[in-house]
Scaffold this motif. Sequence first.
Motif, PDB file in Angstrom:
ATOM      1  N   GLN A 161      72.700  38.085 -33.945  1.00  0.00           N
ATOM      2  CA  GLN A 161      72.771  36.669 -34.315  1.00  0.00           C
ATOM      3  C   GLN A 161      74.199  36.150 -34.216  1.00  0.00           C
ATOM      4  OE1 GLN A 161      71.045  36.532 -38.225  1.00  0.00           O
ATOM      5  NE2 GLN A 161      68.969  36.953 -37.491  1.00  0.00           N
ATOM      6  N   GLN A 162      75.155  37.030 -34.482  1.00  0.00           N
ATOM      7  CA  GLN A 162      76.560  36.644 -34.449  1.00  0.00           C
ATOM      8  C   GLN A 162      77.074  36.504 -33.017  1.00  0.00           C
ATOM      9  OE1 GLN A 162      79.532  38.000 -37.680  1.00  0.00           O
ATOM     10  NE2 GLN A 162      79.841  39.437 -36.032  1.00  0.00           N
ATOM     11  N   ARG A 163      76.413  37.194 -32.066  1.00  0.00           N
ATOM     12  CA  ARG A 163      76.862  37.183 -30.674  1.00  0.00           C
ATOM     13  C   ARG A 163      75.691  36.804 -29.747  1.00  0.00           C
ATOM     14  NH1 ARG A 163      81.797  38.882 -30.382  1.00  0.00           N
ATOM     15  NH2 ARG A 163      81.713  39.080 -28.109  1.00  0.00           N
ATOM     16  N   PRO A 164      75.274  35.545 -29.792  1.00  0.00           N
ATOM     17  CA  PRO A 164      74.100  35.134 -29.003  1.00  0.00           C
ATOM     18  C   PRO A 164      74.335  35.200 -27.500  1.00  0.00           C
ATOM     19  CG  PRO A 164      75.187  33.223 -29.984  1.00  0.00           C
ATOM     20  CD  PRO A 164      75.819  34.428 -30.587  1.00  0.00           C
ATOM     21  N   GLU A 165      75.583  35.196 -27.037  1.00  0.00           N
ATOM     22  CA  GLU A 165      75.865  35.260 -25.602  1.00  0.00           C
ATOM     23  C   GLU A 165      75.733  36.682 -25.053  1.00  0.00           C
ATOM     24  OE1 GLU A 165      76.372  32.614 -23.824  1.00  0.00           O
ATOM     25  OE2 GLU A 165      76.366  31.249 -25.541  1.00  0.00           O
ATOM     26  N   ASP A 166      75.712  37.674 -25.935  1.00  0.00           N
ATOM     27  CA  ASP A 166      75.660  39.066 -25.502  1.00  0.00           C
ATOM     28  C   ASP A 166      74.243  39.636 -25.650  1.00  0.00           C
ATOM     29  OD1 ASP A 166      78.385  38.993 -25.031  1.00  0.00           O
ATOM     30  OD2 ASP A 166      78.897  39.732 -27.021  1.00  0.00           O
ATOM     31  N   ARG A 167      74.023  40.757 -25.007  1.00  0.00           N
ATOM     32  CA  ARG A 167      72.750  41.462 -25.128  1.00  0.00           C
ATOM     33  C   ARG A 167      72.956  42.635 -26.090  1.00  0.00           C
ATOM     34  NH1 ARG A 167      69.897  45.581 -22.148  1.00  0.00           N
ATOM     35  NH2 ARG A 167      67.639  45.258 -22.280  1.00  0.00           N
ATOM     36  N   VAL A 168      72.482  42.471 -27.313  1.00  0.00           N
ATOM     37  CA  VAL A 168      72.666  43.471 -28.369  1.00  0.00           C
ATOM     38  C   VAL A 168      71.343  44.205 -28.576  1.00  0.00           C
ATOM     39  CG1 VAL A 168      73.317  43.870 -30.775  1.00  0.00           C
ATOM     40  CG2 VAL A 168      74.433  42.042 -29.473  1.00  0.00           C
ATOM     41  N   THR A 169      71.353  45.518 -28.415  1.00  0.00           N
ATOM     42  CA  THR A 169      70.139  46.316 -28.599  1.00  0.00           C
ATOM     43  C   THR A 169      70.442  47.529 -29.468  1.00  0.00           C
ATOM     44  OG1 THR A 169      70.584  47.545 -26.554  1.00  0.00           O
ATOM     45  CG2 THR A 169      69.142  45.628 -26.388  1.00  0.00           C
ATOM     46  N   PHE A 170      69.403  48.040 -30.118  1.00  0.00           N
ATOM     47  CA  PHE A 170      69.499  49.283 -30.887  1.00  0.00           C
ATOM     48  C   PHE A 170      68.531  50.301 -30.298  1.00  0.00           C
ATOM     49  CE2 PHE A 170      67.746  52.215 -33.961  1.00  0.00           C
ATOM     50  CZ  PHE A 170      68.894  52.798 -34.480  1.00  0.00           C
ATOM     51  N   LYS A 171      69.007  51.527 -30.123  1.00  0.00           N
ATOM     52  CA  LYS A 171      68.143  52.632 -29.702  1.00  0.00           C
ATOM     53  C   LYS A 171      68.441  53.844 -30.572  1.00  0.00           C
ATOM     54  CE  LYS A 171      67.415  51.445 -24.828  1.00  0.00           C
ATOM     55  NZ  LYS A 171      67.555  51.909 -23.427  1.00  0.00           N
ATOM     56  N   PRO A 172      67.403  54.527 -31.071  1.00  0.00           N
ATOM     57  CA  PRO A 172      67.646  55.764 -31.827  1.00  0.00           C
ATOM     58  C   PRO A 172      68.375  56.784 -30.964  1.00  0.00           C
ATOM     59  CG  PRO A 172      65.373  55.021 -32.074  1.00  0.00           C
ATOM     60  CD  PRO A 172      65.977  54.177 -30.999  1.00  0.00           C
ATOM     61  N   LEU A 173      69.181  57.588 -31.603  1.00  0.00           N
ATOM     62  CA  LEU A 173      69.997  58.568 -30.894  1.00  0.00           C
ATOM     63  C   LEU A 173      69.136  59.503 -30.032  1.00  0.00           C
ATOM     64  CD1 LEU A 173      72.902  59.582 -30.539  1.00  0.00           C
ATOM     65  CD2 LEU A 173      72.523  61.092 -32.497  1.00  0.00           C
ATOM     66  N   LYS A 174      67.957  59.871 -30.534  1.00  0.00           N
ATOM     67  CA  LYS A 174      67.096  60.813 -29.805  1.00  0.00           C
ATOM     68  C   LYS A 174      66.600  60.242 -28.487  1.00  0.00           C
ATOM     69  CE  LYS A 174      62.985  59.383 -32.438  1.00  0.00           C
ATOM     70  NZ  LYS A 174      62.322  58.672 -31.333  1.00  0.00           N
TER      71      LYS A 174
END
Length: 309
Positions: free
Chosen positions: A56-69
Amino acid sequence: MGNSSRMTFFFIYTLLRRGLLLACLLLATPAWCAEILLTAAEDGDGVQAFAQALAQQRPEDRVTFKPLKDLPAPSRLPANTRLILLDLPGLDWRLQETQGPPTLVLRISRLQAHQRLGTTQPPRISLLWSDPPLDRQLRLIANVLPQARRIGVLYGAESEFLLPELRQYATPMDLEIVPQRWDNISDSRPLQTLFRNSDVLLGLDDPQLYNPKTAKNLLLSSYAQQLPLVGPNAGFVRAGSLASTYSDQSDWLAVLNRLLDHPPATWPRSLYPDHFKVVGNPQVARSLGIEQVDESSVAARLDEGEKRP
């Protein structure tokens, strides 16, 4: 000029104007968006909330989360990725290879980094410290306990490396560091020796010394000797120490937002957050006969002190 020539002229003129307008628009907006990848071994609600807040803080970027595994080896990630590690397993995974994307490591203390890295500084990895900076904790003591001069410090084999730095900060403040090694947490004699020779106890963020098993002994001894304990972190203040500085999620998001605005080549090798807060325990202050800590006022004074040249 014939009609066909005039039409050709106006056609070219219009194309030029549109081209210039497009060029101006391109210059006025970001030329690219960053690929920001967050990872952690555990995929809990707190981790997801942090990733969403950053997105939400960086709407111009592509922010994703992936589990380490679910991640490949670090060297197989795209080079333009900006990698954010949210726990220690993530750092252990990243350290398997020297090759990999530029990386920001959150939630790591000085002691944890020293255990894994010693004095080495891996390339393309920036460490964002989770424990309160020692100089800030000393200035907190000077603000809330101005009469204190002898600063008692328990340390162990893992945290001894912090003592020279602590002395370096204490000397200009006319404070004396009184160190006491505590190897056997079942033996209270080192505690009693330290309490007799100190005006206040400063807790280092060393989980071997400050943990649920030692908290009762430490805090009861502190009350019995009427000796305040400052730190080692906000959690210990809730358990019964007097006060500490700390940084919360909003503070860390502000730090990340600033760093991500700049090229990774400019990121510092390690960093304490500029943004922080102060937490105090009013009940502890009353029991020790100490004035209650005005959290916002003390934080403002500490912040002002850090901005001075």
